[in-house]
Design an enzyme around this catalytic site. Structure first.
Site, PDB file in Angstrom:
ATOM      1  N   ALA A  13       0.763  -1.270   0.046  1.00 41.30           N
ATOM      2  CA  ALA A  13       0.050   0.022  -0.048  1.00 41.30           C
ATOM      3  C   ALA A  13       0.859   1.175   0.005  1.00 41.30           C
ATOM      4  CB  ALA A  13      -1.016  -0.060   1.325  1.00 41.30           C
ATOM      5  N   PRO A  14       0.537   2.402  -0.781  1.00 42.23           N
ATOM      6  CA  PRO A  14      -0.986   2.435  -1.537  1.00 42.23           C
ATOM      7  C   PRO A  14      -0.919   1.714  -2.804  1.00 42.23           C
ATOM      8  CG  PRO A  14       0.480   4.453  -1.692  1.00 42.23           C
ATOM      9  CD  PRO A  14       1.153   3.515  -0.751  1.00 42.23           C
ATOM     10  N   GLY A  15       0.366   1.175  -3.287  1.00 47.42           N
ATOM     11  CA  GLY A  15       0.092   0.335  -4.527  1.00 47.42           C
ATOM     12  C   GLY A  15       0.991   0.967  -5.620  1.00 47.42           C
TER      13      GLY A  15
ATOM     14  N   CYS B 193      12.685   3.955   1.003  1.00 46.31           N
ATOM     15  CA  CYS B 193      12.910   5.235   0.271  1.00 46.31           C
ATOM     16  C   CYS B 193      13.826   6.129   1.354  1.00 46.31           C
ATOM     17  CB  CYS B 193      11.665   6.094   0.116  1.00 46.31           C
ATOM     18  SG  CYS B 193      10.356   5.778   1.227  1.00 46.31           S
TER      19      CYS B 193
END
Ligand SMILES: C[S@@+](CC[C@H](N)C(=O)[O-])C[C@H]1O[C@@H](n2cnc3c(N)ncnc32)[C@H](O)[C@@H]1O
Length: 435
Positions: free
Chosen positions: A260-262, A385
């Site tokens: 998520a969020p995909g 990230c």
């Protein structure tokens, strides 16, 4: 500065003042705060409000230090918000050829806003303080690479402990470049997902990275329906690193853990065109966006599994009648977000030194759980990230130091340091399991 709004409409600047006052008082997450913008703002007012709020948060440290020296007793939050916004406008104006004229307008506007939002007495305070602040900002010396950590931290508005940690990791030049990078407003990138015969609209400028376009500002009315229709997906080019390493193939089944969020599920599916993506994430508020994004996948079968990877993931796969091991697995773990601080301006104020211990423990546990779902001969991509080694190389090293690392080999890795790549920071590692 924004023009005066029409009667009855709140206007971008006062809306920003309300949100900044709330942020100064409660330190709510900025994305959530911006979601509370009142209806009735035009697209331009909304954009202005967002720009001002993010600008204040981005430059908070420098402004807070300067205002702390100018104001003995902090006024109430509504007035402080005006001071911070005017301060950000002064930073933006500094160095421009019309700086002098703009300063006068900024002071005047801040005073008028304070009269409306607070009181005439506070407007007098704002008048005096913003004038002095203009002098402080105009005379501010940009620190060079040899500057002390405290000076870098204040000028570039970052916590000093973080600057020290980066100096140890990236050296003086890298840290200086990173701090400068983080202080610029983020470029918005998107992938064009329209039909092959339909060219991308003109407001999308091709970027250096194939498939990613820079979204020119001021086009929200055109962008919004394209996003809703799935023809456009806002995504930074840094996200492609993990997917490039995984190299999902047409027809195969990819297990995307922590999906998520995909964004990466969608990128995998768009590259594969046929096959299946199994997306897993924790049950909870992020599932809605994941569902929405998966609904935009075309040609590729998708399965959504709501489960805790650390507890009962296999059971959940079994319940969904899905395979229990996969030839292609990706895990994009929660992290400090140090690679995306341009986009997420408030991250630096929430981050704590202890997070660089807490996150790696969770990341390693998730990586172990992901490794158990890789088929013999299969590949596993670990991605973050973060630009920090604790969450990237160190986690991979720890994994290989454990028994679970035995059957795996590090095949390749890709890292992005934003000041060098020109897009978000990220780390991605491709592990290959022996057959
Ligand atoms: C960095 S985000 C993933 C971003 C996503 N890959 C994308 O490209 O849009 C990390 C995700 O890990 C999920 N997560 C954290 N702990 C988890 C767990 N124990 N099991 C499953 N998902 C988890 C979070 O809910 C969050 O959605």
């Amino acid at each position: 500065m924004s023009a005066a709004p029409e009667a009855g409409r709140p206007g971008g600047w006062p809306a920003a003042a309300r949100l900044v006052a709330r942020w100064l008082d409660q330190r709510e997450r900025i994305d959530g705060l911006l979601d509370t913008l009142p209806p009735g703002l035009t697209g331009a007012e909304r954009a202005r409000c967002q720009h001002l709020v993010l600008g204040v948060v981005r430059h908070f440290g420098r402004l807070d230090a300067a205002l702390g020296r100018l104001v003995a007793h902090p006024p109430r939050f509504s007035t402080r918000a005006v001071l911070f916004i005017a301060g950000f406008e002064l930073i933006e104006a500094s160095g421009s050829p019309e700086a002098e004229g703009r300063v006068a307008k900024i002071v005047h506007h801040a005073v008028e806003q304070t009269k409306a939002l607070a009181s005439p007495a506070e407007a007098r305070l704002v008048n005096a303080v913003v004038r002095k602040l203009a002098g402080v900002i105009a005379s501010g010396r940009v620190p060079g690479t040899a500057a002390a950590p405290a000076e870098l931290a204040e000028y570039f508005s970052h916590p000093e402990w973080l600057v020290r940690a980066w100096l140890a990791q990236f050296g003086a030049e890298g840290t200086r470049a990173l701090l400068e990078w983080n202080q610029q407003p983020a470029t918005v990138y998107a992938r064009w997902r329209g039909p092959a015969e339909e060219p991308a609209p003109d407001f999308l400028k091709p970027s250096t990275w194939a498939g990613f376009f820079e979204v020119a500002s001021g086009h929200w009315p055109q962008v919004e329906p394209l996003l809703k229709g799935g023809k456009l997906y806002l995504q930074d080019p840094g996200t492609r690193l993990a997917v490039d390493l995984l190299a999902p193939q047409a027809g195969e089944t990819v297990l995307d853990l922590c999906a998520a969020p995909g964004g990466k599920s969608l990128l995998c599916a768009d590259r594969m065109r046929t096959g299946r993506v199994v997306a897993m994430d924790l049950p909870g508020p992020r599932i809605g966006r994941l569902k929405e994004n998966l609904s935009r996948v075309a040609g590729v079968e998708v399965a959504l599994v709501q489960a805790d990877l650390l507890e009962g993931a296999v059971m959940a796969l079994r319940e969904h009648k899905l395979p229990e091991v996969y030839a292609a697995v990706m895990i994009d773990v929660p992290c400090s977000n140090t690679g995306v601080m341009r986009h997420r301006a408030d991250v630096k104020w929430r981050l704590q030194a202890g997070d660089f211990k807490k996150h790696p423990q969770q990341q390693l546990a998730l990586l172990h759980a992901a490794a158990r779902l890789v088929a013999a001969g299969g590949r596993l991509v670990y991605s973050t990230c973060s630009i920090d080694a604790e969450e990237n190389e160190r986690v991979i090293e720890e994994f290989f130091n454990s028994r679970a690392g035995g059957p795996f080999k590090l095949e390749a890795s890709a890292t992005s340091r934003p000041w060098a790549t020109g897009h978000d920071g990220a780390g991605a590692f491709l592990l290959k399991k022996s057959s």
